[in-house]
Design a protein around this motif. Sequence first.
Motif, PDB file in Angstrom:
ATOM      1  N   LYS A 120     -36.615 -26.434  10.444  1.00 52.92           N
ATOM      2  CA  LYS A 120     -37.502 -27.584  10.580  1.00 52.92           C
ATOM      3  C   LYS A 120     -36.816 -28.868  10.127  1.00 52.92           C
ATOM      4  CE  LYS A 120     -41.972 -25.244  10.040  1.00 52.92           C
ATOM      5  NZ  LYS A 120     -43.200 -25.148   9.212  1.00 52.92           N
ATOM      6  N   PHE A 121     -36.146 -28.799   8.985  1.00 55.17           N
ATOM      7  CA  PHE A 121     -35.464 -29.988   8.474  1.00 55.17           C
ATOM      8  C   PHE A 121     -34.400 -30.485   9.455  1.00 55.17           C
ATOM      9  CE2 PHE A 121     -36.251 -28.133   4.001  1.00 55.17           C
ATOM     10  CZ  PHE A 121     -37.488 -28.739   3.933  1.00 55.17           C
ATOM     11  N   PHE A 122     -33.672 -29.543  10.056  1.00 57.02           N
ATOM     12  CA  PHE A 122     -32.530 -29.888  10.903  1.00 57.02           C
ATOM     13  C   PHE A 122     -32.842 -29.722  12.397  1.00 57.02           C
ATOM     14  CE2 PHE A 122     -30.742 -28.632   6.806  1.00 57.02           C
ATOM     15  CZ  PHE A 122     -29.876 -29.681   6.540  1.00 57.02           C
ATOM     16  N   THR A 123     -34.088 -29.929  12.764  1.00 59.69           N
ATOM     17  CA  THR A 123     -34.502 -29.716  14.151  1.00 59.69           C
ATOM     18  C   THR A 123     -33.675 -30.535  15.139  1.00 59.69           C
ATOM     19  OG1 THR A 123     -36.781 -29.153  13.567  1.00 59.69           O
ATOM     20  CG2 THR A 123     -36.410 -29.959  15.790  1.00 59.69           C
ATOM     21  N   TYR A 124     -33.438 -31.797  14.833  1.00 60.07           N
ATOM     22  CA  TYR A 124     -32.676 -32.641  15.757  1.00 60.07           C
ATOM     23  C   TYR A 124     -31.248 -32.118  15.914  1.00 60.07           C
ATOM     24  CZ  TYR A 124     -30.985 -36.765  18.188  1.00 60.07           C
ATOM     25  OH  TYR A 124     -30.445 -37.607  19.130  1.00 60.07           O
ATOM     26  N   LEU A 125     -30.665 -31.697  14.816  1.00 56.37           N
ATOM     27  CA  LEU A 125     -29.316 -31.116  14.851  1.00 56.37           C
ATOM     28  C   LEU A 125     -29.296 -29.895  15.763  1.00 56.37           C
ATOM     29  CD1 LEU A 125     -26.436 -31.223  13.372  1.00 56.37           C
ATOM     30  CD2 LEU A 125     -27.383 -29.470  11.869  1.00 56.37           C
ATOM     31  N   ASP A 126     -30.329 -29.068  15.658  1.00 59.21           N
ATOM     32  CA  ASP A 126     -30.409 -27.833  16.439  1.00 59.21           C
ATOM     33  C   ASP A 126     -30.560 -28.123  17.930  1.00 59.21           C
ATOM     34  OD1 ASP A 126     -30.298 -25.024  16.215  1.00 59.21           O
ATOM     35  OD2 ASP A 126     -32.466 -24.833  16.366  1.00 59.21           O
ATOM     36  N   HIS A 129     -26.775 -31.361  18.716  1.00 60.46           N
ATOM     37  CA  HIS A 129     -25.403 -31.014  18.327  1.00 60.46           C
ATOM     38  C   HIS A 129     -25.104 -29.542  18.606  1.00 60.46           C
ATOM     39  CE1 HIS A 129     -21.645 -31.091  16.104  1.00 60.46           C
ATOM     40  NE2 HIS A 129     -22.051 -30.024  15.418  1.00 60.46           N
ATOM     41  N   VAL A 130     -25.995 -28.668  18.188  1.00 60.99           N
ATOM     42  CA  VAL A 130     -25.789 -27.233  18.379  1.00 60.99           C
ATOM     43  C   VAL A 130     -25.706 -26.892  19.867  1.00 60.99           C
ATOM     44  CG1 VAL A 130     -26.884 -24.956  18.122  1.00 60.99           C
ATOM     45  CG2 VAL A 130     -26.820 -26.541  16.188  1.00 60.99           C
ATOM     46  N   LYS A 131     -26.596 -27.493  20.644  1.00 65.49           N
ATOM     47  CA  LYS A 131     -26.637 -27.226  22.079  1.00 65.49           C
ATOM     48  C   LYS A 131     -25.369 -27.704  22.782  1.00 65.49           C
ATOM     49  CE  LYS A 131     -29.316 -28.325  26.228  1.00 65.49           C
ATOM     50  NZ  LYS A 131     -30.512 -29.040  26.755  1.00 65.49           N
ATOM     51  N   LEU A 138     -29.489 -22.610  14.641  1.00 62.47           N
ATOM     52  CA  LEU A 138     -29.644 -22.587  13.193  1.00 62.47           C
ATOM     53  C   LEU A 138     -30.323 -21.300  12.722  1.00 62.47           C
ATOM     54  CD1 LEU A 138     -30.598 -26.279  12.353  1.00 62.47           C
ATOM     55  CD2 LEU A 138     -28.346 -25.210  12.489  1.00 62.47           C
ATOM     56  N   THR A 139     -31.277 -20.818  13.492  1.00 59.62           N
ATOM     57  CA  THR A 139     -31.939 -19.560  13.131  1.00 59.62           C
ATOM     58  C   THR A 139     -30.954 -18.400  13.187  1.00 59.62           C
ATOM     59  OG1 THR A 139     -34.092 -20.334  13.927  1.00 59.62           O
ATOM     60  CG2 THR A 139     -33.786 -17.949  13.738  1.00 59.62           C
ATOM     61  N   GLU A 140     -30.179 -18.316  14.259  1.00 63.87           N
ATOM     62  CA  GLU A 140     -29.173 -17.264  14.392  1.00 63.87           C
ATOM     63  C   GLU A 140     -28.139 -17.361  13.275  1.00 63.87           C
ATOM     64  OE1 GLU A 140     -29.105 -16.842  19.280  1.00 63.87           O
ATOM     65  OE2 GLU A 140     -27.727 -18.208  18.254  1.00 63.87           O
ATOM     66  N   SER A 141     -27.705 -18.579  13.013  1.00 62.30           N
ATOM     67  CA  SER A 141     -26.701 -18.794  11.973  1.00 62.30           C
ATOM     68  C   SER A 141     -27.225 -18.341  10.616  1.00 62.30           C
ATOM     69  CB  SER A 141     -26.324 -20.273  11.930  1.00 62.30           C
ATOM     70  OG  SER A 141     -25.383 -20.526  10.907  1.00 62.30           O
ATOM     71  N   GLY A 142     -28.458 -18.718  10.289  1.00 62.10           N
ATOM     72  CA  GLY A 142     -29.046 -18.325   9.013  1.00 62.10           C
ATOM     73  C   GLY A 142     -29.139 -16.820   8.863  1.00 62.10           C
TER      74      GLY A 142
END
Length: 245
Positions: A120-126, A129-131, A138-142
């Motif tokens: 949730k905090f890093f939604t924009y990053l996910d 940038h991730v895409k 981020l979920t997979e990474s965690g």
Amino acid sequence: METEVKTELTFEVGWNDEIKKKAIDVLEDFLKNGCEGKKNLFNNREYMNTYTICYDMCTQRAPNNFSEQLYQKHGDTFVKYLTSHVLPLLKSKQQNNVYFLKELLKSWKNHDVMNKWMKKFFTYLDRFHVKYQVLPSLTESGNNFYKIVIFEAIKKDATTAILTMIEQDRKGEQLNDRNLIKECVELYIAMGMGSIDTYVQDFEIPLIEATKEYYRTQSNIWIQNNNTSEYLKKVENVVEVEATR
């Protein structure tokens, strides 16, 4: 009329003074001290403040675009927390199978809470940038960090603990919490990340081998102490019981 120029965040201020101090440290403290019974860890204002800081740090122009650094910090946060807090706590419970497995399940549930808030905090990053960099979400990474740091370190001990409890049950010793074994097995499945390979290699194969060895010993005892009819009846009962285990 002059246009107000927005001051760009430095990485140190954005991360240390805002994201880490006001969100991550609060989240970790919450998990360390128990997260039962409380649903709203952050109110809307607190959550949006952290989200906005992350958004700003990802949309500033180079050299102040910190998307890559935030992705790295996201992973570093999980590794540090899991290594410094979760793993030592698990190892401290290993003298008692039930306490150990309960702590393992608790750590996985807490990890799920942490993983969801970090997303949730890093939604924009996910989303961007991730895409665009074709990185694990981020979920997979965690979840991968949990598997690497926690599961890989304790899976042999966890399997041994589960198999010991199953053998105790076979011997007629009362188990106070049968669901504990079931939930632990579900964790093995979850650690496969969509595949059953982890479950098969780390639990099913050892279970089959332990079952063969246990009933090989029992069979020899039954043959020595029972006639054919009694022996076959015991075998039939075992098949029925194992089918429901």
